[in-house]
Design a protein around this motif. Structure first.
Motif, PDB file in Angstrom:
ATOM      1  N   UNK B 105     -29.509  32.336 -15.979  1.00 37.24           N
ATOM      2  CA  UNK B 105     -30.745  32.846 -16.458  1.00 37.24           C
ATOM      3  C   UNK B 105     -31.282  31.823 -17.501  1.00 37.24           C
ATOM      4  N   UNK B 106     -32.596  31.481 -17.682  1.00 37.67           N
ATOM      5  CA  UNK B 106     -33.098  30.858 -18.789  1.00 37.67           C
ATOM      6  C   UNK B 106     -32.927  31.581 -20.148  1.00 37.67           C
ATOM      7  N   UNK B 107     -33.089  31.001 -21.168  1.00 39.07           N
ATOM      8  CA  UNK B 107     -32.913  31.544 -22.475  1.00 39.07           C
ATOM      9  C   UNK B 107     -34.108  32.620 -22.532  1.00 39.07           C
ATOM     10  N   UNK B 108     -35.204  32.079 -22.354  1.00 38.21           N
ATOM     11  CA  UNK B 108     -36.497  33.138 -22.327  1.00 38.21           C
ATOM     12  C   UNK B 108     -36.308  34.216 -21.637  1.00 38.21           C
ATOM     13  N   UNK B 109     -35.588  34.197 -20.358  1.00 35.55           N
ATOM     14  CA  UNK B 109     -35.549  35.342 -19.347  1.00 35.55           C
ATOM     15  C   UNK B 109     -34.499  36.228 -20.043  1.00 35.55           C
ATOM     16  N   UNK B 128     -44.209  35.734 -25.833  1.00 36.74           N
ATOM     17  CA  UNK B 128     -44.717  35.784 -27.394  1.00 36.74           C
ATOM     18  C   UNK B 128     -43.554  36.076 -28.216  1.00 36.74           C
ATOM     19  N   UNK B 129     -42.987  37.192 -28.219  1.00 36.70           N
ATOM     20  CA  UNK B 129     -42.016  37.782 -28.965  1.00 36.70           C
ATOM     21  C   UNK B 129     -40.658  36.753 -29.018  1.00 36.70           C
ATOM     22  N   UNK B 130     -40.363  36.417 -27.722  1.00 32.31           N
ATOM     23  CA  UNK B 130     -39.011  35.457 -27.642  1.00 32.31           C
ATOM     24  C   UNK B 130     -39.246  34.192 -28.568  1.00 32.31           C
ATOM     25  N   UNK B 131     -40.479  33.721 -28.405  1.00 33.10           N
ATOM     26  CA  UNK B 131     -40.945  32.579 -29.188  1.00 33.10           C
ATOM     27  C   UNK B 131     -40.726  32.593 -30.758  1.00 33.10           C
ATOM     28  N   UNK B 145     -37.150  25.469 -25.530  1.00 33.42           N
ATOM     29  CA  UNK B 145     -35.821  26.073 -25.468  1.00 33.42           C
ATOM     30  C   UNK B 145     -35.949  27.374 -24.529  1.00 33.42           C
ATOM     31  N   UNK B 146     -37.313  27.898 -24.452  1.00 30.92           N
ATOM     32  CA  UNK B 146     -37.304  28.968 -23.475  1.00 30.92           C
ATOM     33  C   UNK B 146     -36.857  28.778 -22.196  1.00 30.92           C
ATOM     34  N   UNK B 147     -37.081  27.670 -21.762  1.00 36.89           N
ATOM     35  CA  UNK B 147     -36.884  27.156 -20.443  1.00 36.89           C
ATOM     36  C   UNK B 147     -35.535  26.866 -20.154  1.00 36.89           C
ATOM     37  N   UNK B 153     -27.439  23.945 -24.130  1.00 37.41           N
ATOM     38  CA  UNK B 153     -27.526  24.227 -25.608  1.00 37.41           C
ATOM     39  C   UNK B 153     -26.155  23.841 -26.184  1.00 37.41           C
ATOM     40  N   UNK B 154     -25.875  23.561 -27.379  1.00 39.15           N
ATOM     41  CA  UNK B 154     -24.751  23.209 -28.182  1.00 39.15           C
ATOM     42  C   UNK B 154     -24.213  25.081 -28.507  1.00 39.15           C
TER      43      UNK B 154
END
Lengths: 354, 327
Positions: B105-109, B128-131, B145-147, B153-154
């Motif tokens: 799953x992506x970070x945003x999900x 919006x809140x994730x951002x 990065x949401x995607x 990611x490190x």
């Protein structure tokens, strides 16, 4: 990155290593000498496994280890410190450069003559769980180097095992047990007994305490220090624990992305670090004292360590360095002595004012 | 705000019972930073996991105790209510961000998931809140990065994402289990700086579990020291380091080298950590303790006050160098 310029730099930098040393330093005998050492691991890709690049794990390091001293080698994960240790012991083959031990050129020694040298250079590994064969008793683990190198008969080997076990703080009673019957700290003691079984001169300790609990770490470090005094051992102590290295080492080398960026006597390195990376590293290590912590100036490095398969041109630290200038991005800094055997590779550091 | 009393957890394994936590009492106050220090097997993680019933049951079993949070007992609560607390009012940060994030799953999900579950956020709100959260934890290029998937990611960035997820529903408490242990020291410094910064901004209470006495020294308000499944000492951070009362705390502080001091001798605590397979009788530190006497082997010491907000569980009065007779 121009690899030629690196090798030139290190070759030049290597020269003053022995000549600029102060008088008392010159008296000391060099046991291990490393010059321009490189280890690149090829990256293969595609059906034909063609080489498409290389991980520059160690990219031209030069240093000496004096007889009887402990040289600490510190750095973060991926800096190449463990690979350096393995290449010196010829457990990995060097891509370029030389490593001499007691005047013998190791990178050119192979086969039987290398095997003859092995008893004099040993290694203690990080993970006492995977470095001991679970199907062998403690006695046979420790006896293996003795048998392999034909030291004594069964009777004298038996004696030697008992002696070694008590030397590392275990009991001869433990000889017939298996590794799983021991705790992590005790297993590390077994690994140490195996390493000193053949009376080595030089031991590479590769993160020997990283897998141990805090209260056990001091036990193992004290043991290593005792054995050094008793047997006159020379250590290369590889660790990411800067506080422990300050405790155990005589001199310390700091690695970053395959390069040594600074090397100095232990107090000079911690009290008067010259390279911006060493300074940042020192300030990042927490001190177990709330009063000191409250008053500390913290220097936080931005970003992550770049990939060793694609290191930045110029100074390898330039992408995270708070002081980086234009030439840091293009010119590889020279590895030089700034006085008192304090080596640093940075464009921005001047000679020490004494 | 959170009050735990007499918590005990066992694991029933084929080889016998493991007594992981043996009767623990502590409280967490509003907005406080509580450090929990102990070695492996001291029960520090199991304690915190037990609170949210996150230990696998069986083999794990919470034998006794209560954990009052906002007037409700977390250990008695039914599962659907507990789900609202987990990730909602109490956020969790685990040691290894690689295994605790979902790789497909992506970070945003993953940040959005907890928002949608605990609040009535729409997909758009959640985004919006994730951002906002990613920016809050200092992730550059948050939109991109949401995607991203966790493997892109490190280690340090992944741990920031974990912090963002833990913060998503504005929890009252965050429990962080060795959050920087897997990270390099310069990355650890980045994460600590973010946590310090966020605490000042949000006032969230934090429980920070670690084996590193250095990390809590600069962060915590109060510290709990655990050994053999028990709390052996509890104090405000300054008092704990300046005047440790329990022989284990003393030994531990004397056995770690300091970066800012020249090579002094390291004291050692002889012996090995206790086996948790035997039912605990007496003080579990007694076999390694230089002050141990008869009573320590048979009688379990309780936490008693040794100073202002300072409690230690020891029969030996280390200040007056004699057995404690007042308890």
């Amino acid at each position: 990155m121009t690899s030629e310029s690196v090798s030139e730099e290190t070759a030049e930098g290597a020269e003053p290593a022995s000549s600029v040393d102060t008088a008392d330093r010159a008296d000391r005998e060099v046991l291990v000498s490393v010059r321009g050492l490189k280890k690149h691991f090829p990256i293969m890709k595609g059906v034909f496994r063609r080489q498409v690049g290389a991980v520059r794990a160690v990219d031209g390091v030069s240093f000496d280890i004096y007889k009887g001293e402990t040289l600490g080698l510190v750095g973060e994960s991926g800096s190449g410190k463990s690979t350096t240790g393995k290449v010196i012991l010829q457990l990995e083959q060097a891509t370029e450069g030389t490593a001499t031990f007691d005047g013998i050129e190791l990178t050119e020694t192979t086969g039987e003559s290398l095997r003859k040298l092995r008893p004099r250079m040993q290694m203690i590994f990080q993970d006492p769980h995977s470095s001991l064969n679970p199907r062998m008793t403690v006695a046979s683990i420790i006896a293996e180097p003795l048998r392999e190198h034909g030291k004594g008969n069964a009777e004298s080997q038996r004696k030697r095992i008992d002696e070694l076990l008590s030397q590392v703080g275990l009991s001869p009673m433990h000889a017939n047990r298996y590794p799983h019957e021991f705790s992590g700290g005790q297993r590390q003691r077994i690994g140490i007994a195996r390493a000193i079984a053949l009376n080595p001169d030089f031991v590479v300790c590769d993160e020997p305490i990283a897998a141990l609990d805090v209260s056990i770490q001091a036990q193992v470090v004290n043991l290593l220090e005792e054995l050094q005094d008793e047997l006159g051992l020379t250590y290369l102590f590889i660790s990411h624990d800067l506080s422990m290295v300050r405790h155990i080492a005589d001199r310390v080398a700091v690695m970053y992305l395959g390069h040594i960026v600074e090397l100095a006597d232990v107090d000079a390195l911690y009290d008067d670090p010259q390279h911006p990376y060493t300074q940042a590293l020192n300030s990042a290590v927490p001190v177990p004292d709330p009063v000191v912590e409250a008053g500390r100036q913290r220097q936080i490095l931005e970003g992550d360590i770049p990939s060793p398969s694609n290191p930045p041109p110029g100074c390898v630290f330039n992408t995270r360095c708070p002081l980086a200038e234009e030439r840091c991005r293009t010119e590889v800094p020279e590895w030089r002595d700034i006085g008192d055997g304090h080596y640093v590779a940075c464009h921005l550091v001047d000679h020490k004012t004494t | 705000m959170l009050e735990v009393s007499n918590l005990a957890t066992e694991f029933h394994t084929p080889d016998g019972v493991v007594h992981a936590v043996n009767g623990i009492d502590f409280e967490l106050r509003q907005g406080e930073f509580l450090g929990v220090v102990g070695e492996s097997g001291s029960g520090k993680s199991v304690t915190m996991m037990s609170l949210l019933r996150l230990i696998p049951m069986p083999p794990g079993k919470i034998v006794s105790g209560s954990a009052m949070f906002d007037g409700n007992d977390l250990l008695e609560m039914d599962t659907s209510d507990l789900r609202k607390v987990r990730g909602g009012q109490i956020g969790f940060i685990f040691q290894d961000p690689m295994t605790s994030l979902n790789p497909v799953l992506t970070v945003g999900k993953q940040i959005g998931e907890s928002l949608k579950l605990h609040t009535n956020a729409t997909t758009r709100d959640a985004r919006r809140r994730s951002l906002e959260l990613l920016e809050l934890v200092g992730i550059p290029d948050a939109e991109q990065r949401l995607k991203a998937y966790p493997h892109e990611l490190s280690g340090g960035m992944r741990q920031r994402v974990m912090i963002a997820i833990a913060l998503a529903c504005s929890p009252k408490v965050i429990i962080a289990d060795e959050p920087t242990t897997a990270l390099d020291v310069t990355i650890q410094a980045q994460i600590i700086e973010i946590v310090r910064d966020l605490r000042a901004k949000l006032g969230t209470a934090v429980v920070w579990i670690t084996h590193d006495l250095g990390v809590v020294a600069g962060l915590a308000d109060r510290v709990i020291v655990m050994y053999g499944g028990r709390i052996v000492e509890e104090a405000r951070v300054g008092d704990l380091y300046a005047q440790p009362h329990h022989p284990y705390t003393r030994g531990l502080l004397n056995s770690i080298p300091r970066l800012d001091q020249k090579g002094t001798d390291l004291e050692t605590i002889e012996g090995q950590p206790p086996s948790l397979r035997k039912p605990p009788v007496g003080c579990s530190f007694a076999p390694r303790c230089q002050y141990a006497f008869d009573r320590c082997l048979t009688d379990t010491p309780q936490l008693t006050a040794v100073g202002f907000e300072h409690r230690a569980a020891c029969w030996w009065d280390i200040e007056n160098e004699r057995p404690r007779d007042d308890v």
